[in-house]
Design a protein around this motif. Structure first.
Motif, PDB file in Angstrom:
ATOM      1  N   PHE A   1     -35.797  36.036 -11.876  1.00 35.86           N
ATOM      2  CA  PHE A   1     -34.561  35.479 -11.325  1.00 35.86           C
ATOM      3  C   PHE A   1     -33.798  36.507 -10.497  1.00 35.86           C
ATOM      4  O   PHE A   1     -33.078  36.151  -9.569  1.00 35.86           O
ATOM      5  CB  PHE A   1     -33.689  34.882 -12.434  1.00 35.86           C
ATOM      6  CG  PHE A   1     -34.109  33.480 -12.772  1.00 35.86           C
ATOM      7  CD1 PHE A   1     -33.747  32.423 -11.957  1.00 35.86           C
ATOM      8  CD2 PHE A   1     -34.893  33.219 -13.877  1.00 35.86           C
ATOM      9  CE1 PHE A   1     -34.137  31.131 -12.243  1.00 35.86           C
ATOM     10  CE2 PHE A   1     -35.305  31.935 -14.174  1.00 35.86           C
ATOM     11  CZ  PHE A   1     -34.920  30.878 -13.356  1.00 35.86           C
TER      12      PHE A   1
ATOM     13  N   ARG B   1     -32.704  35.929  -6.683  1.00 32.51           N
ATOM     14  CA  ARG B   1     -31.377  36.263  -6.167  1.00 32.51           C
ATOM     15  C   ARG B   1     -31.471  37.133  -4.918  1.00 32.51           C
ATOM     16  O   ARG B   1     -30.753  36.917  -3.945  1.00 32.51           O
ATOM     17  CB  ARG B   1     -30.569  36.987  -7.246  1.00 32.51           C
ATOM     18  CG  ARG B   1     -29.169  37.334  -6.802  1.00 32.51           C
ATOM     19  CD  ARG B   1     -28.444  38.183  -7.841  1.00 32.51           C
ATOM     20  NE  ARG B   1     -27.128  38.537  -7.368  1.00 32.51           N
ATOM     21  CZ  ARG B   1     -26.872  39.558  -6.555  1.00 32.51           C
ATOM     22  NH1 ARG B   1     -27.856  40.314  -6.116  1.00 32.51           N
ATOM     23  NH2 ARG B   1     -25.647  39.818  -6.171  1.00 32.51           N
TER      24      ARG B   1
ATOM     25  N   ILE C   1     -32.501  34.894  -2.048  1.00 30.66           N
ATOM     26  CA  ILE C   1     -31.406  34.014  -1.635  1.00 30.66           C
ATOM     27  C   ILE C   1     -30.349  34.796  -0.869  1.00 30.66           C
ATOM     28  O   ILE C   1     -29.898  34.370   0.199  1.00 30.66           O
ATOM     29  CB  ILE C   1     -30.788  33.306  -2.862  1.00 30.66           C
ATOM     30  CG1 ILE C   1     -31.773  32.276  -3.412  1.00 30.66           C
ATOM     31  CG2 ILE C   1     -29.465  32.655  -2.517  1.00 30.66           C
ATOM     32  CD1 ILE C   1     -31.369  31.700  -4.750  1.00 30.66           C
TER      33      ILE C   1
ATOM     34  N   SER D   1     -21.951  29.345  -5.531  1.00 30.16           N
ATOM     35  CA  SER D   1     -22.823  28.314  -6.092  1.00 30.16           C
ATOM     36  C   SER D   1     -24.253  28.828  -6.236  1.00 30.16           C
ATOM     37  O   SER D   1     -24.943  28.508  -7.212  1.00 30.16           O
ATOM     38  CB  SER D   1     -22.786  27.042  -5.241  1.00 30.16           C
ATOM     39  OG  SER D   1     -23.300  27.284  -3.964  1.00 30.16           O
ATOM     40  N   CYS D   2     -24.716  29.629  -5.293  1.00 29.69           N
ATOM     41  CA  CYS D   2     -26.066  30.209  -5.407  1.00 29.69           C
ATOM     42  C   CYS D   2     -26.139  31.193  -6.569  1.00 29.69           C
ATOM     43  O   CYS D   2     -27.114  31.199  -7.332  1.00 29.69           O
ATOM     44  CB  CYS D   2     -26.454  30.899  -4.101  1.00 29.69           C
ATOM     45  SG  CYS D   2     -26.782  29.758  -2.756  1.00 29.69           S
ATOM     46  N   GLU D   3     -25.133  32.023  -6.714  1.00 28.70           N
ATOM     47  CA  GLU D   3     -25.110  32.984  -7.825  1.00 28.70           C
ATOM     48  C   GLU D   3     -25.067  32.257  -9.169  1.00 28.70           C
ATOM     49  O   GLU D   3     -25.766  32.643 -10.109  1.00 28.70           O
ATOM     50  CB  GLU D   3     -23.892  33.909  -7.698  1.00 28.70           C
ATOM     51  CG  GLU D   3     -23.879  34.784  -6.464  1.00 28.70           C
ATOM     52  CD  GLU D   3     -24.707  36.036  -6.586  1.00 28.70           C
ATOM     53  OE1 GLU D   3     -25.349  36.261  -7.618  1.00 28.70           O
ATOM     54  OE2 GLU D   3     -24.711  36.807  -5.605  1.00 28.70           O
ATOM     55  N   CYS D   4     -24.262  31.203  -9.248  1.00 22.22           N
ATOM     56  CA  CYS D   4     -24.168  30.437 -10.494  1.00 22.22           C
ATOM     57  C   CYS D   4     -25.479  29.728 -10.802  1.00 22.22           C
ATOM     58  O   CYS D   4     -25.868  29.628 -11.976  1.00 22.22           O
ATOM     59  CB  CYS D   4     -23.033  29.422 -10.413  1.00 22.22           C
ATOM     60  SG  CYS D   4     -21.407  30.177 -10.482  1.00 22.22           S
ATOM     61  N   TRP D   5     -26.179  29.235  -9.771  1.00 23.10           N
ATOM     62  CA  TRP D   5     -27.468  28.584  -9.985  1.00 23.10           C
ATOM     63  C   TRP D   5     -28.473  29.564 -10.582  1.00 23.10           C
ATOM     64  O   TRP D   5     -29.172  29.229 -11.539  1.00 23.10           O
ATOM     65  CB  TRP D   5     -28.006  28.007  -8.683  1.00 23.10           C
ATOM     66  CG  TRP D   5     -29.352  27.396  -8.875  1.00 23.10           C
ATOM     67  CD1 TRP D   5     -29.625  26.142  -9.337  1.00 23.10           C
ATOM     68  CD2 TRP D   5     -30.617  28.044  -8.677  1.00 23.10           C
ATOM     69  NE1 TRP D   5     -30.989  25.969  -9.429  1.00 23.10           N
ATOM     70  CE2 TRP D   5     -31.623  27.110  -9.030  1.00 23.10           C
ATOM     71  CE3 TRP D   5     -30.992  29.303  -8.232  1.00 23.10           C
ATOM     72  CZ2 TRP D   5     -32.972  27.417  -8.946  1.00 23.10           C
ATOM     73  CZ3 TRP D   5     -32.347  29.595  -8.156  1.00 23.10           C
ATOM     74  CH2 TRP D   5     -33.316  28.666  -8.507  1.00 23.10           C
ATOM     75  N   VAL D   6     -28.534  30.761 -10.013  1.00 23.25           N
ATOM     76  CA  VAL D   6     -29.480  31.762 -10.514  1.00 23.25           C
ATOM     77  C   VAL D   6     -29.141  32.132 -11.956  1.00 23.25           C
ATOM     78  O   VAL D   6     -30.010  32.132 -12.830  1.00 23.25           O
ATOM     79  CB  VAL D   6     -29.491  33.018  -9.611  1.00 23.25           C
ATOM     80  CG1 VAL D   6     -30.261  34.146 -10.262  1.00 23.25           C
ATOM     81  CG2 VAL D   6     -30.069  32.694  -8.250  1.00 23.25           C
TER      82      VAL D   6
ATOM     83  N   GLY E   1     -27.271  30.460 -14.194  1.00 23.33           N
ATOM     84  CA  GLY E   1     -27.404  29.319 -15.100  1.00 23.33           C
ATOM     85  C   GLY E   1     -28.842  28.963 -15.391  1.00 23.33           C
ATOM     86  O   GLY E   1     -29.213  28.696 -16.546  1.00 23.33           O
ATOM     87  N   SER E   2     -29.673  28.941 -14.369  1.00 21.63           N
ATOM     88  CA  SER E   2     -31.088  28.611 -14.556  1.00 21.63           C
ATOM     89  C   SER E   2     -31.769  29.637 -15.456  1.00 21.63           C
ATOM     90  O   SER E   2     -32.551  29.287 -16.349  1.00 21.63           O
ATOM     91  CB  SER E   2     -31.805  28.555 -13.213  1.00 21.63           C
ATOM     92  OG  SER E   2     -31.252  27.566 -12.396  1.00 21.63           O
ATOM     93  N   CYS E   3     -31.484  30.892 -15.220  1.00 22.86           N
ATOM     94  CA  CYS E   3     -32.072  31.957 -16.031  1.00 22.86           C
ATOM     95  C   CYS E   3     -31.618  31.832 -17.486  1.00 22.86           C
ATOM     96  O   CYS E   3     -32.440  31.930 -18.400  1.00 22.86           O
ATOM     97  CB  CYS E   3     -31.692  33.318 -15.458  1.00 22.86           C
ATOM     98  SG  CYS E   3     -32.484  34.704 -16.292  1.00 22.86           S
TER      99      CYS E   3
END
Length: 94
Positions: free
Chosen positions: A49, A53, A56, A72-77, A79-81
């Motif tokens: 992840f 990041r 991205i 939103s991109c940072e939160c996606w990475v 959260g997914s991790c």
């Protein structure tokens, strides 16, 4: 030529290659870092992840994007991790 080798994208690419090598070593040599399979899985997922990041932020040029897109991109990475690591921990197993 010197500018091409020492540009930011080349340094990020080298970091991606080194992280790939590190995760491959961890994945193929079980017990190298720790006896816990969960710890090794977590380390490999964190590396994966972090690589996502880097891609991205640097190659999709989100670094210069508006704050909401970058956030939103940072939160996606993150959260997914977190979801994958927590689900792999067996904490929620029945």
């Amino acid at each position: 030529m010197r500018e091409l080798i020492f540009c930011k994208e080349s340094v990020v690419w080298l970091a991606l290659m080194l992280i790939t090598l590190a995760s491959w070593v961890l994945g193929t040599h079980h017990g190298l870092v720790a006896d816990s399979a969960f710890f090794e899985m977590s380390t490999i997922m964190l590396l994966a992840f972090y690589k996502a990041r880097l891609v991205i932020i640097h190659f999709m040029e989100v670094a210069g994007a508006p704050t909401t897109l970058r956030l939103s991109c940072e939160c996606w990475v993150l959260g997914s991790c977190a979801i994958i690591i927590v689900s792999g921990s067996g904490y929620f197993a029945t």
